[in-house]
Design an enzyme around this catalytic site. Structure first.
Site, mmCIF file in Angstrom:
data_model
loop_
_atom_site.group_PDB
_atom_site.id
_atom_site.type_symbol
_atom_site.label_atom_id
_atom_site.label_comp_id
_atom_site.label_asym_id
_atom_site.label_seq_id
_atom_site.Cartn_x
_atom_site.Cartn_y
_atom_site.Cartn_z
ATOM 1 N N GLN A 9 -14.789 0.319 -20.565
ATOM 2 C CA GLN A 9 -15.888 -0.286 -21.226
ATOM 3 C C GLN A 9 -16.627 -1.463 -20.609
ATOM 4 O OE1 GLN A 9 -15.603 0.767 -24.954
ATOM 5 N NE2 GLN A 9 -16.540 -0.909 -26.240
ATOM 6 N N SER A 94 -8.491 1.307 -18.929
ATOM 7 C CA SER A 94 -8.491 1.481 -20.278
ATOM 8 C C SER A 94 -9.048 2.747 -20.780
ATOM 9 C CB SER A 94 -9.612 0.382 -20.917
ATOM 10 O OG SER A 94 -9.485 0.166 -22.298
ATOM 11 N N LEU A 95 -10.139 3.008 -21.569
ATOM 12 C CA LEU A 95 -10.492 4.281 -21.636
ATOM 13 C C LEU A 95 -10.793 5.123 -20.387
ATOM 14 C CD1 LEU A 95 -14.017 5.366 -21.107
ATOM 15 C CD2 LEU A 95 -14.307 3.227 -22.372
ATOM 16 N N ARG A 119 -10.864 6.910 -30.907
ATOM 17 C CA ARG A 119 -10.461 5.569 -30.527
ATOM 18 C C ARG A 119 -11.351 4.341 -30.561
ATOM 19 N NH1 ARG A 119 -10.168 2.864 -25.212
ATOM 20 N NH2 ARG A 119 -8.042 2.357 -24.447
ATOM 21 N N HIS A 203 -6.852 -4.501 -26.639
ATOM 22 C CA HIS A 203 -5.675 -4.577 -25.694
ATOM 23 C C HIS A 203 -4.930 -5.780 -26.319
ATOM 24 C CE1 HIS A 203 -6.538 -0.965 -23.298
ATOM 25 N NE2 HIS A 203 -7.697 -1.609 -22.922
ATOM 26 N N GLN A 252 -1.057 1.873 -24.692
ATOM 27 C CA GLN A 252 -2.285 1.172 -24.092
ATOM 28 C C GLN A 252 -3.170 0.661 -25.175
ATOM 29 O OE1 GLN A 252 -5.683 3.179 -23.530
ATOM 30 N NE2 GLN A 252 -5.655 3.268 -21.159
#
Length: 312
Positions: A9, A94-95, A119, A203, A252
């Site tokens: 992101q 992340s993603l 998500r 997160h 995660q």
């Protein structure tokens, strides 16, 4: 040994993928499949904006994945560089871990787009807009960041979210706690702290409702066989088992992105070159983490052509 890595992101911007789509049918196929999977003209949003729509996490997450996968498809189909032949492992921030899994065949492209759309929506809905925040701590190591987060929490959530490289850590939590952390940063020996332009506190434990949503989604759409190992964000360790990876993807959502440790572990396991696909975000972090390794970003057709000429 070469590692291919995929951005997360914040790497989205209006115009992303436009050059690839204009030059390559392989890229256009990726964008078309993502558009169909999402029942949305995502490719138009990526190419033309508006920026505020592209920055929304439910759009940004699949867009970033689509751009990186288009870059990979062009590299493989137009320039003959296949991931399984020229890479030893993958990872994503992340993603980007979903993109990495798509790249090694654990998820299909359409499923990856739908999972990331869900998500993004779940993360946005987990905390009302304005109640959460994130801040980047520059010139901070993990010890300093953790001490600052503990001091600023004062009964609220203030946690380390991303350990990006030896000089950059990101914290996440309740907005008031994050704002306190920004004010206290210099007292903790941190060079600079700045609020990030994000719509949710990713997160951290506030994302627990989103983790529940992803647990259900990954039950019905689990990862399949990986053609190359992935290094998981929450463990910074090599994973080859799809069921283990499914559990780690759930963790995660609320867990820490241990990117610095992941890069260090890939390097310790033999990775001497890191290749980022679709943006120029991770390569600089990698350069600060393992200075003796080579790192580069492939974004344009010229980047892809030059890389292919070197290794094919």
């Amino acid at each position: 040994m070469r590692a291919f890595v995929f951005p997360g992101q914040g790497s989205q911007k209006v115009g992303m993928g436009a050059e690839l789509a204009a030059a390559s049918a392989a890229a256009r196929e990726v964008f078309g499949e993502v558009d169909e999977a999402l029942s949305q003209h995502m490719s138009t949003l990526m190419r033309e904006g508006p920026e505020d729509e592209l920055l929304k996490t439910a759009n940004g997450q699949p867009a970033i994945m689509a751009n990186a996968m288009a870059t990979l498809r062009v590299l493989e189909r137009d320039f003959g560089v296949r991931l399984a032949e020229h890479g030893a492992c993958v990872a994503g921030h992340s993603l980007g871990e979903y993109t990495a899994l798509c790249a090694v065949g654990a998820f299909g492209l359409a499923d990856t787009a739908r999972l990331l759309r869900l998500r993004g929506q779940a993360m946005q809905e987990a905390v009302p807009i304005g109640e959460g925040a994130m801040a980047a701590l520059l010139g901070a190591d993990m010890d300093k960041a953790a001490a600052l987060a503990a001091a600023a929490a004062q009964g609220e959530v203030c946690e380390v979210a991303n350990d990006n490289d030896p000089s950059q850590v990101v914290i996440s939590g309740h907005r008031s706690a994050i704002e306190r952390a920004v004010e206290l940063a210099k007292e903790h020996g941190i060079k600079r702290a700045l609020l990030l332009p994000v719509s949710a506190p990713f997160h951290c434990s506030l994302m627990a409702p989103a983790a529940d949503v992803m647990a259900q989604a990954l039950e019905t759409t689990p990862p399949g066989t990986l053609t190359l190992p992935v290094y998981a964000n929450v463990t910074a360790a090599r994973v080859t088992d799809p069921e283990e990876e499914r559990e780690l993807l759930i963790k995660q959502v609320t867990g820490q992105v241990r990117w610095r440790e992941s890069v260090a572990q890939m390097h310790a396991d033999g990775a001497e070159e890191f290749v980022e696909l679709g943006a120029k975000v991770l390569a600089p972090m990698i350069g600060r983490t393992v200075k003796e390794a080579a790192s580069r970003s492939l974004v344009t057709m010229a980047d892809l052509e030059a890389f292919a000429k070197e290794i094919v």
